[in-house]
Design a protein around this motif. Structure first.
Motif, PDB file in Angstrom:
ATOM      1  N   VAL A 286      -2.408  -6.208  -6.854  1.00 45.68           N
ATOM      2  CA  VAL A 286      -2.429  -4.762  -7.032  1.00 45.68           C
ATOM      3  C   VAL A 286      -1.947  -4.136  -5.736  1.00 45.68           C
ATOM      4  N   LEU A 287      -0.722  -3.658  -5.739  1.00 43.14           N
ATOM      5  CA  LEU A 287      -0.143  -3.003  -4.567  1.00 43.14           C
ATOM      6  C   LEU A 287      -0.584  -1.550  -4.544  1.00 43.14           C
ATOM      7  N   VAL A 288      -1.159  -1.116  -3.441  1.00 41.29           N
ATOM      8  CA  VAL A 288      -1.601   0.270  -3.299  1.00 41.29           C
ATOM      9  C   VAL A 288      -0.669   0.952  -2.297  1.00 41.29           C
ATOM     10  N   ALA A 289      -0.047   2.040  -2.721  1.00 37.87           N
ATOM     11  CA  ALA A 289       0.904   2.756  -1.870  1.00 37.87           C
ATOM     12  C   ALA A 289       0.500   4.218  -1.768  1.00 37.87           C
ATOM     13  N   ASP A 290       0.663   4.782  -0.593  1.00 33.94           N
ATOM     14  CA  ASP A 290       0.409   6.200  -0.362  1.00 33.94           C
ATOM     15  C   ASP A 290       1.576   6.994  -0.934  1.00 33.94           C
ATOM     16  N   ALA A 291       1.314   7.768  -1.972  1.00 32.49           N
ATOM     17  CA  ALA A 291       2.389   8.511  -2.636  1.00 32.49           C
ATOM     18  C   ALA A 291       3.030   9.534  -1.720  1.00 32.49           C
ATOM     19  N   THR A 292       2.331   9.975  -0.684  1.00 32.51           N
ATOM     20  CA  THR A 292       2.889  10.971   0.236  1.00 32.51           C
ATOM     21  C   THR A 292       3.762  10.330   1.315  1.00 32.51           C
ATOM     22  N   ASN A 293       3.804   8.990   1.356  1.00 32.10           N
ATOM     23  CA  ASN A 293       4.565   8.312   2.407  1.00 32.10           C
ATOM     24  C   ASN A 293       5.209   7.047   1.846  1.00 32.10           C
ATOM     25  N   LEU A 294       5.957   7.194   0.769  1.00 38.97           N
ATOM     26  CA  LEU A 294       6.577   6.034   0.128  1.00 38.97           C
ATOM     27  C   LEU A 294       7.592   5.345   1.019  1.00 38.97           C
ATOM     28  N   ARG A 295       8.218   6.082   1.913  1.00 39.58           N
ATOM     29  CA  ARG A 295       9.250   5.487   2.764  1.00 39.58           C
ATOM     30  C   ARG A 295       8.691   4.312   3.561  1.00 39.58           C
ATOM     31  N   LEU A 296       7.475   4.444   4.068  1.00 41.77           N
ATOM     32  CA  LEU A 296       6.859   3.366   4.841  1.00 41.77           C
ATOM     33  C   LEU A 296       6.292   2.287   3.925  1.00 41.77           C
ATOM     34  N   ASN A 297       5.727   2.693   2.787  1.00 42.73           N
ATOM     35  CA  ASN A 297       5.016   1.751   1.920  1.00 42.73           C
ATOM     36  C   ASN A 297       5.953   0.842   1.123  1.00 42.73           C
ATOM     37  N   LEU A 298       7.137   1.327   0.779  1.00 42.83           N
ATOM     38  CA  LEU A 298       8.018   0.551  -0.098  1.00 42.83           C
ATOM     39  C   LEU A 298       8.539  -0.727   0.551  1.00 42.83           C
ATOM     40  N   ARG A 299       8.584  -0.790   1.864  1.00 43.43           N
ATOM     41  CA  ARG A 299       9.042  -2.028   2.519  1.00 43.43           C
ATOM     42  C   ARG A 299       8.134  -3.196   2.142  1.00 43.43           C
ATOM     43  N   LEU A 300       6.809  -2.980   2.218  1.00 45.47           N
ATOM     44  CA  LEU A 300       5.864  -4.023   1.847  1.00 45.47           C
ATOM     45  C   LEU A 300       5.963  -4.330   0.348  1.00 45.47           C
ATOM     46  N   VAL A 301       6.178  -3.308  -0.469  1.00 44.96           N
ATOM     47  CA  VAL A 301       6.307  -3.511  -1.909  1.00 44.96           C
ATOM     48  C   VAL A 301       7.465  -4.465  -2.209  1.00 44.96           C
ATOM     49  N   LEU A 302       8.620  -4.236  -1.588  1.00 47.29           N
ATOM     50  CA  LEU A 302       9.784  -5.072  -1.850  1.00 47.29           C
ATOM     51  C   LEU A 302       9.558  -6.502  -1.376  1.00 47.29           C
ATOM     52  N   GLU A 303       8.870  -6.673  -0.250  1.00 50.45           N
ATOM     53  CA  GLU A 303       8.594  -8.022   0.245  1.00 50.45           C
ATOM     54  C   GLU A 303       7.694  -8.788  -0.731  1.00 50.45           C
ATOM     55  N   ILE A 304       6.675  -8.125  -1.256  1.00 51.01           N
ATOM     56  CA  ILE A 304       5.737  -8.802  -2.153  1.00 51.01           C
ATOM     57  C   ILE A 304       6.386  -9.110  -3.502  1.00 51.01           C
ATOM     58  N   LEU A 305       7.294  -8.261  -3.950  1.00 53.61           N
ATOM     59  CA  LEU A 305       7.976  -8.531  -5.221  1.00 53.61           C
ATOM     60  C   LEU A 305       8.775  -9.831  -5.155  1.00 53.61           C
ATOM     61  N   ARG A 306       9.221 -10.218  -3.962  1.00 56.83           N
ATOM     62  CA  ARG A 306       9.978 -11.471  -3.814  1.00 56.83           C
ATOM     63  C   ARG A 306       9.113 -12.707  -4.017  1.00 56.83           C
ATOM     64  N   LEU A 307       7.781 -12.511  -4.035  1.00 53.73           N
ATOM     65  CA  LEU A 307       6.883 -13.644  -4.276  1.00 53.73           C
ATOM     66  C   LEU A 307       6.846 -14.028  -5.758  1.00 53.73           C
ATOM     67  N   ASN A 308       7.393 -13.140  -6.628  1.00 59.75           N
ATOM     68  CA  ASN A 308       7.463 -13.421  -8.067  1.00 59.75           C
ATOM     69  C   ASN A 308       6.075 -13.640  -8.668  1.00 59.75           C
ATOM     70  N   ARG A 309       5.129 -12.777  -8.298  1.00 61.45           N
ATOM     71  CA  ARG A 309       3.772 -12.840  -8.854  1.00 61.45           C
ATOM     72  C   ARG A 309       3.531 -11.633  -9.752  1.00 61.45           C
ATOM     73  N   PRO A 310       2.633 -11.758 -10.745  1.00 61.30           N
ATOM     74  CA  PRO A 310       2.264 -10.581 -11.549  1.00 61.30           C
ATOM     75  C   PRO A 310       1.749  -9.465 -10.640  1.00 61.30           C
ATOM     76  N   THR A 311       2.358  -8.314 -10.692  1.00 65.13           N
ATOM     77  CA  THR A 311       2.086  -7.242  -9.729  1.00 65.13           C
ATOM     78  C   THR A 311       2.026  -5.895 -10.428  1.00 65.13           C
ATOM     79  N   VAL A 312       1.124  -5.053  -9.945  1.00 59.89           N
ATOM     80  CA  VAL A 312       1.003  -3.664 -10.390  1.00 59.89           C
ATOM     81  C   VAL A 312       1.066  -2.780  -9.148  1.00 59.89           C
TER      82      VAL A 312
END
Length: 626
Positions: free
Chosen positions: A95-121
């Protein structure tokens, strides 16, 4: 998925994204805190059951900006997600938790975790704040861009995580989540992707999903202009610290009195119903009096943590660290050291654990080495006892003399820590000063629910410590002070013939130059387990040293006032400013640094400073006072 066991979730996100608030919202009090094996990084796990009856086990992983770990926290998060820790099963769903007011910083971690190919929300948190600022995020487009479910959450509000739980239930019903972890080897290949390419992808996604940039942070910018002002900022910080320490004493007076009366009632009750003997002495003089003398300070510790948690949740603590960066840099410390050092005013153990957020190893080691010099709450019982016995309660201008002495002791600890840091950074831990780069979180009203849960966790830790380490030391001290029994015809108190009495006489030869008698010398020994034990130890030693029942009934404060000289009292105060009398602190240093060298260095330098400071205090005060 295997429905015979709870579904394992892992909460992941940047620091200050509201991840822990969401964890508290989902689990409530059904959570437990421990440490990961081999490190002192905190492990928080909880459970909850959805409205459909599905059981979930949720792990709140340490905050991370990237899976390319630069801190112990980030290393733990990476290792758990890729399944390289033998003591932790990989999660079924991330479960990825991102601050909606600061997506620019949070999306980097999101993209890295998506490369793990795990079920993610992806849980877009703080959506209420984003809307208030006029920020419009196309969640459907974001979901299409990332290829994972995107859910809006407001963790601080009741029902703010309901949509996320419904999505998890839907994933479970659909049978999603059977993918396996890619593993460390695949992850290392992913690391070859350049940061620049990741940032380009972040910008492309932001351009596609954000349809209105919002109104900015005009109010927060105005507040920061005052809070971070080079003059007013320090005034505000000083006023807050003054308020905190005043509240620690004034607000705790009533609950401390209630606990103290309860302990006295329990001791008197046991003493009245049990016949005189060894067992009654153990219960009354050892267990009840010893553990009760420490438990009475629980309100002070909780009040201090209440302020720390509130300042942290509000977003002020990172700003205080940023404000103090230049000042602390003058002695070679990073501004990130402020929060660990502030935590050390409650206890050096969580303060040292908090240094894992400091990326530079030299800065982290320097902060660890000086954290025990902060005046922790365990010193307060000793300070209060001695100040109450020897410092008259009178006014000096508008200030109380006893309060000024206590303030001086706090300042002495801070100044000595800064001097030690200055020497340490220019000798053993040389390195160029690195300015602090810090992402300042949004301001928030602290959540009463999160504050209550945080205080509950810290109360459990303190009570557990009272019921284990401190209780064991008090029982041991009682045994050493009671046995062996005095020989026939003995005229002195029984304790003089006990193991503790003989030990005290031997130690007195070492501590006589700094004014310590054999009773103080005995109390220092159990005080090695925890500083606050020394007060209970003094009470036990002087009670067992009493020659008559009248003396036994006398409280400890007038007893030491009648038997100690003022130079001895001042010398003991100086001793407790420096001495590392806490085995728990030393063990945490060993685990944090994975080496005995810093532990030995800390013991040597702090005991040396303590002895020299006490020696100078005792001898000079004798010359001045006669």
């Amino acid at each position: 998925m295997n429905t015979s066991r709870p579904l394992r979730l892992a909460l992941v996100g940047n620091p200050n994204c509201g991840k822990t608030a969401l964890f508290n919202r989902l689990t409530g009090a059904r959570q437990k805190v421990a440490n990961y094996a081999g490190v002192t990084v905190e492990r928080k796990e909880g459970q909850f059951v959805s409205t459909s009856g599905r059981a979930y086990q949720i792990l709140d992983l340490p905050g991370a900006y990237s899976l390319n770990a630069m801190t112990p926290d980030e290393a733990i998060t990476r290792d758990v997600l890729i399944g390289s820790r033998r003591d932790e099963m990989p999660p079924d769903v991330i479960v990825l938790v991102a601050d909606a007011t600061n997506l620019r910083l949070n999306l980097r971690l999101v993209l890295e975790i998506l490369r793990l190919n795990r079920p993610t929300v992806l849980a877009l948190n703080m959506m209420d704040v984003a809307r208030k600022r006029g920020l419009i995020i196309d969640t459907a487009r974001l979901q299409a861009e990332l290829g994972i479910p995107v859910i809006e959450t407001v963790a601080i509000k009741s029902g703010g995580g309901a949509a996320l739980v419904a999505q998890l239930d839907a994933m479970e019903m659909a049978g999603q989540g059977n993918a396996t972890a890619r593993g460390a080897a695949d992850f290392n290949e992913t690391n070859a992707t350049s940061l620049e390419a990741t940032q380009r992808e972040v910008r492309r996604i932001l351009d596609a999903v954000i349809t209105q940039e919002g109104k900015g942070q005009e109010l927060e910018d105005k507040v920061d202009a005052v809070v971070l002002h080079p003059v007013f900022g320090y005034v505000i910080l000083a006023a807050l610290l003054f308020l905190i320490f005043q509240a620690v004493f004034s607000w705790s007076e009533v609950p401390m009195g209630l606990i103290e009366n309860a302990v006295k009632w329990l001791g008197n009750t046991v003493q009245s119903v049990m016949p005189d003997g060894v067992l009654r002495s153990l219960l009354v003089d050892g267990i009840i009096a010893g553990a009760g003398s420490v438990l009475v300070f629980l309100p002070q510790i909780l009040i201090l943590f209440l302020f720390i948690l509130a300042l942290e949740e509000s977003g002020y603590l990172p700003r205080a660290a940023f404000l103090l960066d230049r000042l602390m840099g003058s002695v070679g410390l990073s501004g990130r050291a402020f929060i660990p050092l502030l935590s050390s005013f409650a206890c050096a153990v969580p303060g040292i654990m908090a240094t894992r957020t400091i990326q530079n190893p030299r800065d982290r080691l320097a902060t660890i080495m000086i954290a025990p010099l902060m005046t922790c709450s365990a010193r307060l019982p000793v300070y209060a006892l001695i100040i109450g016995a020897f410092i008259p309660e009178r006014s000096v201008g508008i200030f109380n003399l006893q309060g000024l002495v206590l303030f001086t002791l706090y300042v002495a600890g801070i100044v000595s820590a800064m001097l030690v840091a200055y020497v340490f950074k220019r000798t053993l831990a040389k390195g160029q000063y690195q300015p602090l780069m810090l992402e300042l979180p949004n301001y928030h009203w602290p959540s009463p629910r999160n504050l209550a849960l945080g205080l509950w966790e810290r109360a459990k830790v303190f009570i557990t410590r009272v019921g284990t380490i401190i209780l064991a030391m008090m029982i041991l001290l009682w045994f050493l002070s009671t046995f062996p029994s005095p020989p026939p015809g003995a005229t002195g108190p029984a304790i003089e013939y006990s193991f503790a009495g003989h030990l005290g006489r031997m130690l007195q030869t070492v501590f006589a130059p700094i004014g310590f008698n054999w009773q103080i010398s005995i109390a220092l020994v159990p005080g090695l387990a925890a500083r606050e034990v020394a007060v209970g130890a003094l009470g036990t030693v002087y009670a067992l040293s009493a020659a008559t029942e009248d003396q036994l009934a006398t409280t400890l404060t007038p007893m030491i006032a009648a038997t100690w000289s003022l130079p001895t009292a001042l010398s003991l105060l100086a001793w407790y400013v420096f001495a590392p009398q806490c085995i728990s602190t030393l063990s945490i240093v060993r685990r944090e640094t994975n080496s005995w060298k810093p532990v030995l260095a800390m013991v040597v330098y702090m005991f040396t400073l303590a002895y020299l400071a006490s020696l100078a205090t005792y001898q000079i005060s004798r010359l001045l006072l006669g």
